[in-house]
Motif scaffolding. Structure first.
Motif, PDB file in Angstrom:
ATOM      1  N   ARG A 101       0.833  -1.289   0.060  1.00  0.00           N
ATOM      2  CA  ARG A 101      -0.097   0.123  -0.133  1.00  0.00           C
ATOM      3  C   ARG A 101       1.023   1.162  -0.010  1.00  0.00           C
ATOM      4  NH1 ARG A 101      -3.874  -2.105   4.738  1.00  0.00           N
ATOM      5  NH2 ARG A 101      -5.459  -2.903   3.258  1.00  0.00           N
ATOM      6  N   ASP A 102       2.005   1.097   0.217  1.00  0.00           N
ATOM      7  CA  ASP A 102       2.841   2.380   0.465  1.00  0.00           C
ATOM      8  C   ASP A 102       3.229   3.181  -0.826  1.00  0.00           C
ATOM      9  OD1 ASP A 102       4.921   3.114   2.977  1.00  0.00           O
ATOM     10  OD2 ASP A 102       5.361   3.848   1.351  1.00  0.00           O
ATOM     11  N   ALA A 103       3.085   4.353  -0.599  1.00  0.00           N
ATOM     12  CA  ALA A 103       3.069   5.305  -1.702  1.00  0.00           C
ATOM     13  C   ALA A 103       4.371   6.484  -1.563  1.00  0.00           C
ATOM     14  CB  ALA A 103       1.760   5.912  -2.030  1.00  0.00           C
ATOM     15  N   ARG A 104       5.011   6.343  -0.561  1.00  0.00           N
ATOM     16  CA  ARG A 104       5.836   7.292  -0.322  1.00  0.00           C
ATOM     17  C   ARG A 104       6.981   7.654  -1.464  1.00  0.00           C
ATOM     18  NH1 ARG A 104       7.957   5.344   5.484  1.00  0.00           N
ATOM     19  NH2 ARG A 104       7.296   3.296   4.630  1.00  0.00           N
ATOM     20  N   ALA A 105       7.146   6.885  -2.352  1.00  0.00           N
ATOM     21  CA  ALA A 105       8.077   6.806  -3.321  1.00  0.00           C
ATOM     22  C   ALA A 105       7.552   7.915  -4.574  1.00  0.00           C
ATOM     23  CB  ALA A 105       8.567   5.576  -4.028  1.00  0.00           C
ATOM     24  N   GLU A 106       6.143   8.038  -4.405  1.00  0.00           N
ATOM     25  CA  GLU A 106       5.506   8.791  -5.508  1.00  0.00           C
ATOM     26  C   GLU A 106       6.021   9.880  -5.936  1.00  0.00           C
ATOM     27  OE1 GLU A 106       1.064  10.498  -6.576  1.00  0.00           O
ATOM     28  OE2 GLU A 106       1.453  10.114  -4.542  1.00  0.00           O
ATOM     29  N   ARG A 107       6.466  10.880  -4.752  1.00  0.00           N
ATOM     30  CA  ARG A 107       7.069  12.185  -5.081  1.00  0.00           C
ATOM     31  C   ARG A 107       8.428  12.055  -5.902  1.00  0.00           C
ATOM     32  NH1 ARG A 107       6.020  14.922   0.925  1.00  0.00           N
ATOM     33  NH2 ARG A 107       4.079  13.866   1.329  1.00  0.00           N
ATOM     34  N   SER A 108       9.090  11.120  -5.707  1.00  0.00           N
ATOM     35  CA  SER A 108      10.623  10.992  -6.276  1.00  0.00           C
ATOM     36  C   SER A 108      10.548  10.310  -7.505  1.00  0.00           C
ATOM     37  CB  SER A 108      11.451  10.600  -5.394  1.00  0.00           C
ATOM     38  OG  SER A 108      11.112   9.145  -4.860  1.00  0.00           O
ATOM     39  N   VAL A 109       9.417   9.550  -7.905  1.00  0.00           N
ATOM     40  CA  VAL A 109       9.571   8.698  -8.997  1.00  0.00           C
ATOM     41  C   VAL A 109       9.853   9.501 -10.233  1.00  0.00           C
ATOM     42  CG1 VAL A 109       8.004   7.551 -10.999  1.00  0.00           C
ATOM     43  CG2 VAL A 109       7.915   6.980  -8.344  1.00  0.00           C
ATOM     44  N   ASP A 110       9.463  10.691 -10.658  1.00  0.00           N
ATOM     45  CA  ASP A 110       9.919  11.546 -11.917  1.00  0.00           C
ATOM     46  C   ASP A 110      11.345  11.626 -11.758  1.00  0.00           C
ATOM     47  OD1 ASP A 110       7.431  11.334 -12.847  1.00  0.00           O
ATOM     48  OD2 ASP A 110       7.172  13.331 -12.195  1.00  0.00           O
ATOM     49  N   ALA A 111      12.008  12.145 -10.455  1.00  0.00           N
ATOM     50  CA  ALA A 111      13.303  12.405 -10.601  1.00  0.00           C
ATOM     51  C   ALA A 111      14.351  11.203 -10.682  1.00  0.00           C
ATOM     52  CB  ALA A 111      13.595  13.365  -9.209  1.00  0.00           C
ATOM     53  N   LEU A 112      13.802  10.316 -10.173  1.00  0.00           N
ATOM     54  CA  LEU A 112      14.441   8.773 -10.232  1.00  0.00           C
ATOM     55  C   LEU A 112      14.405   8.194 -11.703  1.00  0.00           C
ATOM     56  CD1 LEU A 112      15.692   6.111  -9.203  1.00  0.00           C
ATOM     57  CD2 LEU A 112      13.262   5.346  -8.994  1.00  0.00           C
ATOM     58  N   SER A 113      13.510   8.568 -12.456  1.00  0.00           N
ATOM     59  CA  SER A 113      13.340   8.054 -13.697  1.00  0.00           C
ATOM     60  C   SER A 113      14.611   8.714 -14.548  1.00  0.00           C
ATOM     61  CB  SER A 113      12.044   8.264 -14.285  1.00  0.00           C
ATOM     62  OG  SER A 113      11.274   7.345 -13.847  1.00  0.00           O
ATOM     63  N   ALA A 114      14.485  10.190 -14.329  1.00  0.00           N
ATOM     64  CA  ALA A 114      15.381  11.020 -15.097  1.00  0.00           C
ATOM     65  C   ALA A 114      17.013  10.441 -15.017  1.00  0.00           C
ATOM     66  CB  ALA A 114      15.173  12.306 -14.721  1.00  0.00           C
TER      67      ALA A 114
END
Length: 514
Positions: A101-114
């Motif tokens: 259920r954890d969604a903490r990584a949502e905010r950093s996904v775009d930066a991670l993908s780059a």
């Protein structure tokens, strides 16, 4: 008579059974929980709670059937996935496990993908629920812990490790992490890109392979099972699909427990937007886990009956009463995204909604809308899979807690316009784990052989043409509602992350930003 110890580590319960060679559960024990520690966007659990649940369940089975317990030939545990247990060098968990259920990584996904290699085939799969995103979050927020991680295990792998001392998993459970560990054309993996060693991926074994044998230094009741083989097994979904008899080309499966899982089985691999394409060892699964499902019914009952203790029997009884009430001629729509959604949208910020409420609507109308909303999402997944594979599924095998409700079975048949078949076994996950165990000890040559021998189908629900035609129109409105409200859902979710005060009985909750 010999038996196997089959266990199903679910989202809200732990189930264990002694299952004989004919697939009959001779004794079963269910433990509610362990309880997750949830708050906005967070969801964690102490892995030690799973170990305590296994000991408690096994102890109850030995007390109920001491003679049968002494004749256990193997242990097989299936369990929830998309949940990471982080082990250190000494084999102890470094922190609480991060759950599905954890969604903490949502905010950093775009930066991670780059920062990831552009040509890596797994890069397109990265979202807030992906193990790589969870690892990157750990690196950024708890660096000391990140640097000490030596192995990542699924919950069932952690229990196997506790039983045997061996760190291992299977290719189905670890599909996404294994894909992240695989090198791209330039030799770099996604794990390399975030500074994680590829060695955190455990040794992978087939679901029917031995992990090792039970250690001789364990507490009761496992002290009496020293030397018994522990079979690797796999995810609760995969095991339940085997327990439904749905590991067959052209079949669809629908597991409805705490959350929904829906997929289509095919001998050919297919790819569709938002669906997971996973090699299920001889067949390919196209579909995946949802974030909402039968637990949505419990949520509705908690709203309609606040303060009452919710447990499966009263939920089922209350649901039957609501569904028997007179229904208003104007149907309601329900978007079931109470916790965001995984398959097929992978968006933690989606939110639920009742659409079309009028003054004549009552609690029964809400109940119908909830069941229909979940089934409409099933149809979205099914249609995407069928389009990718170029053919229709022949039938849907339906299991889990929600499958006990005949009205929901018929709703799913009418909305999906495919036959829905339910099995005799009330716990397909336990039967599937038993199928794996009996195959692992050589009683069957293949999982397919064991499935055909042990799974007994029961009721078949054919789509009703009149209701299917009406649902077709409602499904079109459902899709339009999804599109219209998605952006509003994300904006509402964003408001909750801003500081400030929204007045409430218990004081300020948050404030809207400018």
């Amino acid at each position: 008579m010999s038996v196997v110890l089959a266990c199903d580590l679910g989202g809200t319960s732990f189930r264990a059974a002694l299952v004989d060679r004919e697939g009959e559960a001779r004794a079963t024990h269910v433990i509610q929980g362990p309880t997750t520690r949830d708050r906005l966007g967070w969801s964690e659990i102490d892995p030690a709670d799973w170990w305590r649940a296994l000991i408690e369940a096994a102890s109850a089975l030995r007390e109920a059937e001491p003679t049968l317990f002494s004749k256990i030939r193997a242990v097989a545990i299936c369990g929830v996935t998309r949940t990471q247990v982080f082990l250190g060098r000494d084999g102890e968990p470094l922190r609480h496990a991060i759950t599905w259920r954890d969604a903490r990584a949502e905010r950093s996904v775009d930066a991670l993908s780059a920062t990831l290699p552009q040509d890596h085939p797994e890069r397109a799969q990265i979202n807030a629920f992906h193990p790589l995103a969870r690892l990157a979050w750990l690196r950024d927020e708890e660096e000391a812990c990140f640097r000490r991680v030596t192995t990542i295990l699924d919950p069932k792998d952690f229990l196997n490790f506790k039983l045997t001392g061996q760190r291992a998993s299977d290719p189905i459970s670890m599909a996404r992490l294994a894909a992240a560990a695989a090198p791209a054309a330039d030799g770099r993996s996604l794990l390399d890109a975030i500074g994680a060693p590829r060695s955190i991926l455990p040794e992978l074994r087939e679901p029917t392979a031995d992990v090792a044998r039970i250690r001789d230094d364990l507490p009761a009741p496992f002290d009496s099972l020293a030397g018994v083989p522990v079979i690797c097994c796999s995810t609760d979904t995969w095991a339940a699909v085997a327990g439904l008899g749905a590991l067959q080309d052209g079949f669809a499966y629908n597991i409805s427990g705490t959350t929904e899982v829906f997929g289509v089985m095919s001998e050919e691999r297919g790819f569709a937007d938002g669906l997971m394409s996973v090699d299920w060892r001889g067949l390919f699964q196209l579909g995946g886990p949802g974030q909402n499902g039968a637990d949505t019914v419990a949520w509705l009952m908690s709203l309609l009956h606040p303060g009452d203790a919710i447990s499966p029997p009263p939920v089922a009884a209350r649901l039957d009463a609501l569904l028997s009430a007179r229904r208003d001629p104007q149907p309601l729509l329900f978007l079931p995204y109470l916790q965001g959604e995984r398959t097929p949208y992978w968006d933690p910020s989606l939110r639920g909604a009742f659409i079309g409420l009028n003054r004549a609507h009552g609690a029964g109308d809400l109940a119908w809308a909830v069941l229909e909303g979940v089934a409409f999402l099933n149809r979205v997944v099914m249609e995407r899979a069928e389009s990718a594979l170029g053919r229709r599924v022949s039938e849907i095998r339906f299991g889990g807690g929600a499958a006990s409700n005949p009205i929901w079975r018929q709703i799913k048949a009418d909305i999906c316009e495919r036959p829905v078949v339910t099995p005799v076994a009330p716990e397909p996950g336990l039967l599937g784990a038993a199928i794996v165990a009996w195959t692992g000890v050589g009683e069957f040559l293949t999982i397919s052989d064991a499935q055909h021998a042990l799974v007994k189908a029961t009721r078949r629900y054919e789509p009703d043409p009149t209701r299917a035609a009406a649902y077709r129109k409602l499904f079109d409105l459902y899709r339009r509602s999804e599109s219209a409200l998605a952006a509003i859902s994300r904006d509402l979710a964003a408001l909750a992350r801003q500081s400030g005060a929204l007045p409430g009985v218990h004081g300020p909750l948050f404030t809207f930003g400018d």
